[in-house]
Design an enzyme around this catalytic site. Structure first.
Site, mmCIF file in Angstrom:
data_model
loop_
_atom_site.group_PDB
_atom_site.id
_atom_site.type_symbol
_atom_site.label_atom_id
_atom_site.label_comp_id
_atom_site.label_asym_id
_atom_site.label_seq_id
_atom_site.Cartn_x
_atom_site.Cartn_y
_atom_site.Cartn_z
ATOM 1 N N GLU B 62 0.863 -1.177 0.000
ATOM 2 C CA GLU B 62 0.000 0.000 0.000
ATOM 3 C C GLU B 62 0.900 1.227 0.000
ATOM 4 O OE1 GLU B 62 -2.866 -0.145 3.220
ATOM 5 O OE2 GLU B 62 -3.155 2.020 3.128
ATOM 6 N N ASP B 73 -5.109 10.487 9.649
ATOM 7 C CA ASP B 73 -3.812 9.970 10.068
ATOM 8 C C ASP B 73 -3.303 10.608 11.346
ATOM 9 O OD1 ASP B 73 -2.933 7.994 8.058
ATOM 10 O OD2 ASP B 73 -3.182 9.667 6.664
#
Ligand SMILES: Cc1ncc(COP(=O)(O)O)c(C=O)c1O
Lengths: 440, 273
Positions: B62, B73
Site C-alpha cells: 500500500e 492519520d
C-alpha cells in the site's frame, strides 16, 4: 407578515435544506472517515428532534436573551455614513454579544444539543480564539469538559483569548502541524472526534464541515438576519436593505445575516456581499480568498471553493485576521456564488486595517479585524449606491482581541506622534488600497 | 487499455491480481501481509529501496500519496507526508514512483489517497495515470462510497479495484453498503481513531466487526490501524484475511532500523495458527 422580535428566537426558521446527501447544489457532502458517519447521522437526527422540541427552543431562547444579551442592536453609523457620502450604513452589532462576537449564538445551541445527546465532553477548533472562547464559555455554563485546538501561530496572535479559555476551564491544545493555523486546528479537532466519537461532541465553529454542520450552524446564526428584518422594518419601514455586507471566513456570520434574505423572490432580495480576506492581494498568492482565488475541492468533509494546487495539496491561506485565515468557504456560500444569490469580493489586509482605524475614530467602535473587511467594502458600496440606499453591515465581533496585533501592525506610537489623521498601515504594497482620511 | 510499451504486461492486474494475492496467502495458511509506506519517504531517492524491502515480504503493498491535510492519520504519517511533500513528492510523482516499482515487481500495489488529489488531477485523468503506472487499486479513507458513486465506476472502467473502510462504529446498514461497494478488499479499521501505533491499542472490537462484515463482503477483509508488531499482527491474522501495517514501518525508516527485518518478523506473525 409582521415579525415580533420577541418571537424570533423561539423558532428556528425552515430555510431550504441541503439535499439528502447533504449538498447545496454540488457543494457540501460528507467526505469523512467512515467512523464518523454514524455520529453525523446521530447528530442530524438529534438536531431534527431538538428543532421541534419547545423545551430545547425555550432554553436556547432564554440563553440568547439573558446570557448573550440578544437582540443585538441595529445601529445607524451616522458619522461613517456622512464620511462615505452615500447610502446609509447600519451596523448589526454582533460585537455586543457576550464574549464579543457572533460565535456564541452557535456555541450555546450546539452545547445544548451536546447535553441533550448525553455527551460529557466537547472539542472545538479555533482561529481568532472567538469560537474557542465561546465554546469554553458554553462548556462552563453547561458543565461540560472542553478541549480547544488552536494553531501555534494563532496562539501567538491571540494571546488574550488563549488566557480567557484557560480561565474558563478549557484545555487549549497547541497545534504545530501544517500551517499552524485554523485549518490545522480543525484537522486536529476532527482527529480527536474520530478517536473519542462515542462520548464527545464536536462544536464546529462555522458553516463548514460535513453535513449537517453547514445547515445547522446556519440555522443557529440566522437569528442575526431575522432580527435585522424586524429592526429595519421599525427603523426604515422595510425589512430588506439594498445591500448586506459581511466578512467571510468559513462564512457563519455572513450566512447568519444572508440566509433570511437569500431565498426571497429576486425583486425583494437585497444584494448580498461577502468580503473575503485578500491578504496581500489575490494576485500575490498570499490571501484567503477562496472564491476569487480558489478552485473546487474537498476539505474538512465538504466540497467547496478551496485554495489548493493542481495536485490537490491545500495552499496555506494568509490573512491579517486569524478568523478569516481559512482556505475554504462554506458550501452554501459556494452555492450562492454559483447561482448568483450572493457576490463575494476580496478585501486586503491593508484595506481592513484602514477600515478598522476609520470606524474606531469616527464611531468609537473598535471592530474585529475580521469585521473590518466588511466595513471597508461597505464604505465603497455606499458611494456606489448613493444617498437613497441602505446598507447593513454585519459587525461580527469586537476588536479588543486584536489590539496588540493591530498596534504592532500600525506602529501606532510613531503615527500618533506625527499626525492626527487616521493611522495608515505601514505596508503600502497594496496598490488598490484607497486612502481613507478623516476630515475632522 | 493497450499498453504495448509497458515494461511488464502481467496477465492479471487490478481486482484480479489483488484477489489472487489474498488467495495465495490463504492457500499457504497466512493472512495477507499488507505493509504501507508514504510515497517519497524518507526521500524520493530512498523510497524505492524501502519499497523493495517491503515488497520482498509483502503480499500487497500500500503506497500513500503524501497529503497536506491527512485528517485520518496520526502524527507519524502526518510527519512522513510533510517530509515527502517538502521533498517534492505530490500526486503525480507518487504515480511515477509506483510506475518505477512496477518495472521490477509483479505484486499488487494499491494507492491510499484522500479524495482531493483525485479531484484536483481530475477523476478520469487520475484513473488513467494510475492505470498507466501499474496501480491495481485505490484505498479511499475519506470517501464513504455513497458520497461519489462515479469514482468507483471510473475506477472499474480503468481496471482499478476500490477499497472503502468500515469502523467499529459502523451500523449493519453501513457495513453492508460499504462492503458491497468494495471490489478489491474491504478495509476494517480496528479502533475508533486515526492511524498510528497507540500504546495498548486494544483490538477488542475486531471480532464483532468482522462477524458483521462477513455477512456482506464478497471480497477479502483486511484489518488495519494499530497493528504495530508481530504479536498484534498475529492476533489480527487469526481472524482476518489480511493485515495492514503502516506507522510501524514509517517509524522504522525514521529511526534507521532494518525495514526488511521488521517486515520479515511481521510477515511471520501473519501465519494462521
Ligand atoms: C469576529 C469574527 N468575525 C468573523 C469570523 C469568521 O468566521 P465566519 O466566517 O464563520 O463568520 C470570526 C472567526 O473567528 C470572528 O471571530
Amino acid at each position: 407578515m409582521t415579525l415580533k422580535l420577541s418571537d424570533l428566537t423561539l423558532l428556528l426558521p425552515d430555510y431550504p435544506q441541503p439535499d439528502p446527501r447533504g449538498r447545496f447544489g454540488r457543494f457540501g457532502g460528507r467526505y469523512v472517515p467512515e467512523t464518523l458517519i454514524p455520529a453525523l447521522d446521530e447528530l442530524e437526527e438529534a438536531y431534527r428532534n431538538a428543532k421541534q422540541d419547545p423545551s430545547f427552543l425555550n432554553e436556547l431562547d432564554r440563553l440568547l436573551r439573558e446570557f448573550v444579551g440578544r437582540p443585538s442592536p441595529l445601529y445607524l453609523a451616522q458619522r461613517l455614513t456622512d464620511y462615505a457620502g452615500g447610502a446609509k450604513i447600519y451596523l448589526k452589532r454582533e460585537d455586543f454579544n457576550y464574549t464579543g462576537a457572533h460565535k456564541i449564538n452557535n456555541c450555546l445551541a450546539q452545547g445544548l444539543l451536546a447535553v441533550r445527546m448525553g455527551k460529557k465532553r466537547i472539542v472545538a477548533e479555533t482561529g481568532a480564539g472567538q469560537h474557542g472562547v465561546a465554546s469554553a464559555t458554553a462548556a462552563a455554563l453547561l458543565g461540560l469538559d472542553c478541549v480547544v485546538y488552536m494553531g501555534a501561530e494563532d496562539i501567538r496572535r491571540q494571546e488574550l483569548n488563549v488566557f480567557r479559555m484557560k480561565l474558563l476551564g478549557a484545555e487549549v491544545r497547541e497545534v504545530t502541524s501544517g500551517t499552524k493555523t485554523l485549518k490545522d486546528a480543525t484537522n486536529e479537532a476532527i482527529r480527536d472526534w474520530v478517536t473519542n466519537v462515542r462520548d464527545t461532541f464536536y462544536i464546529l465553529g462555522s458553516v463548514v464541515g460535513p453535513h449537517p454542520y453547514p445547515a445547522m450552524v446556519r440555522d443557529f446564526q440566522s437569528i442575526i438576519g431575522e432580527e435585522t428584518k424586524v429592526q429595519l422594518e421599525a427603523l426604515e419601514g422595510r425589512q430588506a436593505p439594498d445591500a448586506i455586507v459581511a466578512c467571510v471566513g468559513g462564512g457563519s456570520n455572513a450566512i447568519g445575516i444572508f440566509a433570511p434574505y437569500a431565498y426571497l423572490p429576486a425583486d425583494q432580495r437585497p444584494r448580498l456581499i461577502g468580503t473575503e480576506a485578500a491578504g496581500e492581494g489575490v494576485h500575490t498568492g498570499k490571501h484567503a480568498a477562496s472564491v476569487a482565488g480558489g478552485r473546487v475541492g474537498v476539505l474538512h468533509g465538504s466540497l467547496m471553493y478551496l485554495l489548493n494546487d493542481d495536485e490537490g495539496q491545500i495552499v496555506p491561506p494568509h490573512s491579517i485576521s486569524a478568523g478569516l485565515d481559512y482556505p475554504g468557504i462554506g458550501p452554501e456560500h459556494c452555492f450562492y456564488s454559483e447561482t448568483g444569490l450572493a457576490e463575494y469580493v476580496p478585501v486586503t489586509d491593508a484595506q481592513a486595517l484602514e477600515a478598522l482605524s476609520l470606524l474606531t475614530r469616527l464611531e468609537g467602535i473598535l471592530p474585529a479585524l475580521e469585521s473590518a473587511h466588511a466595513i471597508y467594502y461597505a464604505v465603497e458600496l455606499a458611494r456606489e449606491l448613493g444617498p437613497d440606499g441602505i446598507i447593513v453591515v454585519n459587525l461580527s465581533g469586537r476588536g479588543d482581541k486584536d489590539v496588540s496585533e493591530v498596534m504592532r501592525l500600525l506602529d501606532l506610537e510613531k503615527k500618533l506622534d506625527s499626525d492626527k489623521s487616521v493611522a495608515q498601515p505601514q505596508d503600502q504594497h497594496v496598490g488598490d488600497a484607497r486612502k481613507i482620511e478623516v476630515n475632522a | 487499455m493497450s499498453a504495448p510499451t509497458a515494461p511488464t504486461t502481467p496477465k492479471v492486474r487490478g481486482p484480479a491480481r489483488i484477489h489472487a494475492a489474498f488467495a495465495e496467502a490463504q492457500a499457504q495458511g497466512r493472512a495477507a501481509f499488507i505493509p504501507f509506506m508514504t510515497a517519497g519517504y524518507p526521500t524520493a531517492a530512498e523510497f524505492p529501496a524501502v519499497a523493495d524491502a517491503l515488497l520482498e515480504r509483502a503480499d500487497l503493498l500500500e503506497v500513500g500519496i503524501p497529503y497536506s491535510d491527512p485528517l485520518g492519520d496520526g502524527p507519524t504519517i502526518q510527519r512522513a507526508s510533510e517530509q515527502a511533500l517538502d521533498g517534492g513528492t505530490s500526486t503525480r510523482r507518487t504515480l511515477q514512483l509506483v510506475a518505477d516499482l512496477r518495472v521490477r515487481h509483479d505484486k499488487p500495489i494499491v494507492i491510499m489517497t484522500y479524495v482531493n488529489p483525485i479531484y484536483a488531477v481530475g477523476p478520469r485523468e487520475f484513473m488513467r495515470l494510475a492505470q498507466e503506472a501499474g496501480v491495481d487499486g485505490l484505498i479511499l479513507p475519506d470517501l464513504p462510497p455513497d458520497q461519489d458513486i462515479e469514482i468507483a465506476a471510473l475506477a472499474e472502467e480503468y481496471g482499478l479495484a476500490v477499497t472503502f473502510l468500515i469502523a467499529p462504529t459502523s451500523t449493519p446498514a453501513r457495513v453492508r453498503l460499504v462492503a458491497e461497494a468494495c471490489t478489491g478488499f474491504l478495509y476494517a479499521v480496528s479502533v475508533t481513531g486515526v492511524t498510528g501505533t497507540r500504546e495498548g491499542a486494544a483490538l477488542g472490537e475486531v471480532p464483532a466487526m468482522l462477524a458483521l462484515a462477513r455477512q456482506f463482503a464478497h471480497v477479502p477483509i483486511a484489518v488495519g490501524f494499530g497493528v504495530k508488531d508481530a504479536a498484534t499482527a498475529s492476533q489480527v491474522a487469526q481472524q482476518a484475511d489480511g493485515v495492514v501495517v503502516g506507522s510501524a514501518f514509517i517509524n522504522a525508516v525514521r529511526d534507521g532500523q532494518d525495514v526488511g527485518a521488521l517486515a520479515a518478523e511481521i510477515a511471520e506473525g501473519c501465519k494462521k495458527q
